[in-house]
Scaffold this active site. Structure first.
Site, PDB file in Angstrom:
ATOM      1  N   GLU A 122       0.839  -1.212   0.000  1.00 17.93           N
ATOM      2  CA  GLU A 122       0.000   0.000   0.000  1.00 17.93           C
ATOM      3  C   GLU A 122       0.867   1.252   0.000  1.00 17.93           C
ATOM      4  O   GLU A 122       1.833   1.352   0.761  1.00 17.93           O
ATOM      5  CB  GLU A 122      -0.894  -0.036   1.246  1.00 17.93           C
ATOM      6  CG  GLU A 122      -2.330   0.290   0.976  1.00 17.93           C
ATOM      7  CD  GLU A 122      -2.995  -0.647  -0.026  1.00 17.93           C
ATOM      8  OE1 GLU A 122      -3.033  -0.311  -1.229  1.00 17.93           O
ATOM      9  OE2 GLU A 122      -3.497  -1.698   0.404  1.00 17.93           O
ATOM     10  N   HIS A 123       0.487   2.182  -0.861  1.00 21.67           N
ATOM     11  CA  HIS A 123       1.209   3.449  -1.030  1.00 21.67           C
ATOM     12  C   HIS A 123       2.656   3.211  -1.466  1.00 21.67           C
ATOM     13  O   HIS A 123       3.540   4.009  -1.172  1.00 21.67           O
ATOM     14  CB  HIS A 123       1.148   4.303   0.246  1.00 21.67           C
ATOM     15  CG  HIS A 123      -0.252   4.777   0.537  1.00 21.67           C
ATOM     16  ND1 HIS A 123      -0.781   5.911  -0.034  1.00 21.67           N
ATOM     17  CD2 HIS A 123      -1.246   4.232   1.282  1.00 21.67           C
ATOM     18  CE1 HIS A 123      -2.033   6.058   0.375  1.00 21.67           C
ATOM     19  NE2 HIS A 123      -2.347   5.046   1.172  1.00 21.67           N
ATOM     20  N   SER A 156     -25.275   5.118 -18.133  1.00 22.29           N
ATOM     21  CA  SER A 156     -25.004   4.168 -17.057  1.00 22.29           C
ATOM     22  C   SER A 156     -26.308   3.672 -16.450  1.00 22.29           C
ATOM     23  O   SER A 156     -27.191   4.483 -16.134  1.00 22.29           O
ATOM     24  CB  SER A 156     -24.158   4.843 -15.964  1.00 22.29           C
ATOM     25  OG  SER A 156     -24.231   4.090 -14.771  1.00 22.29           O
ATOM     26  N   SER A 221     -11.979   0.095  -6.319  1.00 21.73           N
ATOM     27  CA  SER A 221     -11.520   0.738  -7.549  1.00 21.73           C
ATOM     28  C   SER A 221     -12.472   0.500  -8.716  1.00 21.73           C
ATOM     29  O   SER A 221     -12.076   0.027  -9.784  1.00 21.73           O
ATOM     30  CB  SER A 221     -10.104   0.284  -7.905  1.00 21.73           C
ATOM     31  OG  SER A 221      -9.536   1.242  -8.756  1.00 21.73           O
ATOM     32  N   SER A 223     -13.561   2.781 -10.420  1.00 27.06           N
ATOM     33  CA  SER A 223     -13.160   3.700 -11.496  1.00 27.06           C
ATOM     34  C   SER A 223     -12.182   3.022 -12.451  1.00 27.06           C
ATOM     35  O   SER A 223     -12.330   3.132 -13.678  1.00 27.06           O
ATOM     36  CB  SER A 223     -12.552   4.979 -10.908  1.00 27.06           C
ATOM     37  OG  SER A 223     -11.537   4.657  -9.997  1.00 27.06           O
ATOM     38  N   ASP A 267      -4.079   0.275  -9.741  1.00 29.13           N
ATOM     39  CA  ASP A 267      -5.456  -0.175  -9.937  1.00 29.13           C
ATOM     40  C   ASP A 267      -5.735  -0.549 -11.395  1.00 29.13           C
ATOM     41  O   ASP A 267      -6.382  -1.566 -11.679  1.00 29.13           O
ATOM     42  CB  ASP A 267      -6.431   0.914  -9.478  1.00 29.13           C
ATOM     43  CG  ASP A 267      -6.262   1.236  -8.000  1.00 29.13           C
ATOM     44  OD1 ASP A 267      -5.632   0.438  -7.292  1.00 29.13           O
ATOM     45  OD2 ASP A 267      -6.756   2.285  -7.570  1.00 29.13           O
ATOM     46  N   TYR A 319      -4.288  11.759   0.618  1.00 28.10           N
ATOM     47  CA  TYR A 319      -3.540  10.991  -0.385  1.00 28.10           C
ATOM     48  C   TYR A 319      -2.495  11.882  -1.058  1.00 28.10           C
ATOM     49  O   TYR A 319      -1.331  11.507  -1.213  1.00 28.10           O
ATOM     50  CB  TYR A 319      -4.511  10.417  -1.415  1.00 28.10           C
ATOM     51  CG  TYR A 319      -3.875   9.481  -2.423  1.00 28.10           C
ATOM     52  CD1 TYR A 319      -3.693   8.138  -2.127  1.00 28.10           C
ATOM     53  CD2 TYR A 319      -3.476   9.941  -3.672  1.00 28.10           C
ATOM     54  CE1 TYR A 319      -3.117   7.274  -3.044  1.00 28.10           C
ATOM     55  CE2 TYR A 319      -2.906   9.092  -4.598  1.00 28.10           C
ATOM     56  CZ  TYR A 319      -2.732   7.756  -4.283  1.00 28.10           C
ATOM     57  OH  TYR A 319      -2.163   6.907  -5.204  1.00 28.10           O
TER      58      TYR A 319
HETATM   59  C1  GLA Z   1      -5.359   4.098  -4.464  1.00 29.66           C
HETATM   60  C2  GLA Z   1      -4.586   4.492  -5.713  1.00 29.66           C
HETATM   61  C3  GLA Z   1      -3.465   3.500  -5.989  1.00 29.66           C
HETATM   62  C4  GLA Z   1      -2.594   3.293  -4.759  1.00 29.66           C
HETATM   63  C5  GLA Z   1      -3.459   3.013  -3.535  1.00 29.66           C
HETATM   64  C6  GLA Z   1      -2.642   2.952  -2.266  1.00 29.66           C
HETATM   65  O1  GLA Z   1      -6.039   2.916  -4.680  1.00 29.66           O
HETATM   66  O2  GLA Z   1      -5.443   4.528  -6.830  1.00 29.66           O
HETATM   67  O3  GLA Z   1      -2.693   3.929  -7.085  1.00 29.66           O
HETATM   68  O4  GLA Z   1      -1.748   4.379  -4.555  1.00 29.66           O
HETATM   69  O5  GLA Z   1      -4.458   3.992  -3.370  1.00 29.66           O
HETATM   70  O6  GLA Z   1      -1.836   1.826  -2.267  1.00 29.66           O
END
Ligand code: GLA
Length: 485
Positions: A122-123, A156, A221, A223, A267, A319
């Site tokens: 993560e991150h 949609s 995610s 999106s 993602d 973020y």
């Molecule tokens: C979101 C972002 C990803 C990533 C995560 C954290 O999902 O879209 O690119 O940075 O946060 O891991």
């Protein structure tokens, strides 16, 4: 509770909960769809300490195994238990019907892409690091047909009052985050089309109808799923020559530069390249992709995703601020990204930062990269049950060092682990959204009940719990000839 305290509060600065880490296996970057075999001296996410083996929590040592890797894994047939909370899989049929209602004709095809669950990492994706996501069973479907008059129409099923009609010329001319006229859900598919057009795609016009099993805004995610299904559809219909990897990059570019959301590359790559029964080890520095086997059911385990229903958007300050901190730390350390800081060099790097907040951020990123590699090594050896402590160590690091947790996520993790989960962590950006827990099948009901009970007692909104199995990435689901009637 003793075990829980030890897991969450003990060994704060040990990245791996006491395990030695795998490493020393370099896999060169690959071309799309090319199958390469790692060599003994090759490494994906090279482990900085250079250890050539991984030590199991119980103390056994396992040699690294080499296996071929590819962007599309061989067919596997894991046992499936569809989760009723993901919408019952009605979307593919519904999208055809919705397309017919809107346009009076059948779509030229249906394309889909999954949500993603990040097992660990993560991150790290915007720091040149490694991630290990898998595809969720829930998907977004796009029914698409070539249109006319240089126009894109978007509809949609979930947002029927927000139809959009855009001219190709106007879309191509849009520039920079916020330069676009369209907001809301349609900005995401338009961002992908914008990036494809700018990359040379040509198209007479497109009609797109979207339907989804993915709970909107649930942190899986949705999106990226929408972007990737749209990108695949446009590529096939407009005969644009792009690999899945390139489509993932263009989808991210659209989200960054057209929509204005500063996400990393994880993602979109997960939605495009994940395969059933695997987690995807994605080295964002060199782009290497390795499919690592992940079939929890065959180990008597399940992955439970706990949606806290706390919502935060990536545009929100946290973020963006974390990204800036990491960039600032890299600048102070004189490296292009924090990926260049090894576990062995962490102490020295921390000493050179001169800022306790940056020290915590760097410590998270460096130790998280090590945990990703350790988890990948365990999966490669079929030791899924050894993954748990690393998940919980990741949560601790995200909570204490990266500071992206929240009371609901902490409670989801602590109550799940207390009730018998092997490990748990927040997944995704944090600040709300989802936690995941690795749970023995026999304890699933107890874990569910414990988490719900803990939320009730804390006065939090009832969380939504979903079982997820590693599922297929983006694909074309049907061509016009097979759509029927
Ligand atoms: C979101 C972002 C990803 C990533 C995560 C954290 O999902 O879209 O690119 O940075 O946060 O891991």
């Amino acid at each position: 509770m003793a075990r829980l305290e030890e897991t969450l509060h003990g060994r704060r600065h040990d990245p791996t909960g006491g395990e030695r880490l795998a490493g020393d296996r370099r896999v060169p970057g690959t071309g799309e769809n090319r199958v390469s075999t790692p060599t003994r001296n090759d490494s994906v996410c090279p482990q900085p300490r250079g250890a050539a083996e991984i030590e199991h929590p119980e103390g056994r040592t396992h040699p690294l195994s080499s296996r071929p890797f590819e962007i599309m894994a061989p067919e596997t047939t894991p046992r499936r238990r569809p989760d009723p909370s993901t919408g019952g899989g009605q979307a593919p049929g519904r999208v055809v019907e919705a397309f017919r209602e809107r346009t009076g004709r059948l779509p030229d095809g249906v394309w889909s892409a999954p949500g993603r669950v990040n097992l660990i990492g993560e991150h790290t994706d915007y720091n040149g690091g490694c991630v290990l996501p898998f595809a969720a069973p829930a998907r977004t479907y796009v029914g698409a047909g070539l249109g006319k008059e240089e126009t894109i129409t978007l509809h949609s099923v979930q947002f029927p009052a927000e139809d959009v009609v855009a001219s190709l010329e106007g879309l191509l001319a849009a520039s920079g985050p916020g330069g676009q006229a369209v907001r809301g859900w349609a900005a995401y598919p338009l961002g992908t089309l914008w990036a494809l057009l700018r990359d040379g795609a040509t198209c007479p016009g497109l009609d797109l109808v979207v339907d989804s099993d993915l709970p909107a805004g649930s942190g899986l995610s949705s999106s990226a799923a929408l972007e990737c299904a749209t990108g695949l559809a446009a590529r096939d219909l407009c005969r644009f020559d792009a690999t899945p990897r390139r489509l993932a990059e263009l989808a991210q570019k659209g989200e960054n530069e057209y929509v204005g959301v500063p996400c990393g590359p994880m993602d979109q790559m997960a939605a495009m390249a994940c395969t059933e029964g695997h987690a995807l080890l994605f080295d964002t520095r060199d782009g290497t992709l390795v499919q690592e086997p992940l079939e929890p059911a065959s180990h008597g385990l399940e992955v439970l995703v706990i949606d806290t229903r706390v919502r935060r958007a990536l545009r929100d300050g946290g973020y963006v601020e974390r990204r800036r901190s990491c960039e600032e730390a890299a600048r102070r350390l004189g490296v292009p990204t924090l990926r260049e800081v090894s576990g062995a060099g962490l102490g020295k790097a921390l000493g050179g930062l001169g800022d306790p907040v940056l020290e915590r951020r760097v410590r998270h990123v460096v130790t998280e990269n090590e945990r990703v590699l350790a988890v990948a090594g365990l999966l490669r050896r079929g030791q899924v049950d050894g993954v748990g402590p690393l998940l919980t160590a990741s949560h601790r690091s995200l909570r204490d060092d990266f500071e992206v947790s929240c009371p609901e996520l902490d409670l989801a993790v602590t109550s799940a682990v207390h009730a018998g989960a092997l490990g748990a962590r927040l997944t995704g950006a944090g600040f709300g959204g989802n936690a995941l827990a690795l749970v023995p099948v026999a304890l699933e009901r107890a874990v569910r009940a414990a988490v719900e009970d803990a939320f009730d007692r804390a006065g939090f909104a009832r969380p939504v719990l979903r079982l997820v199995e590693p599922s297929a990435g983006a694909r074309r689901d049907s061509a016009a000839a097979t759509l029927g009637g």
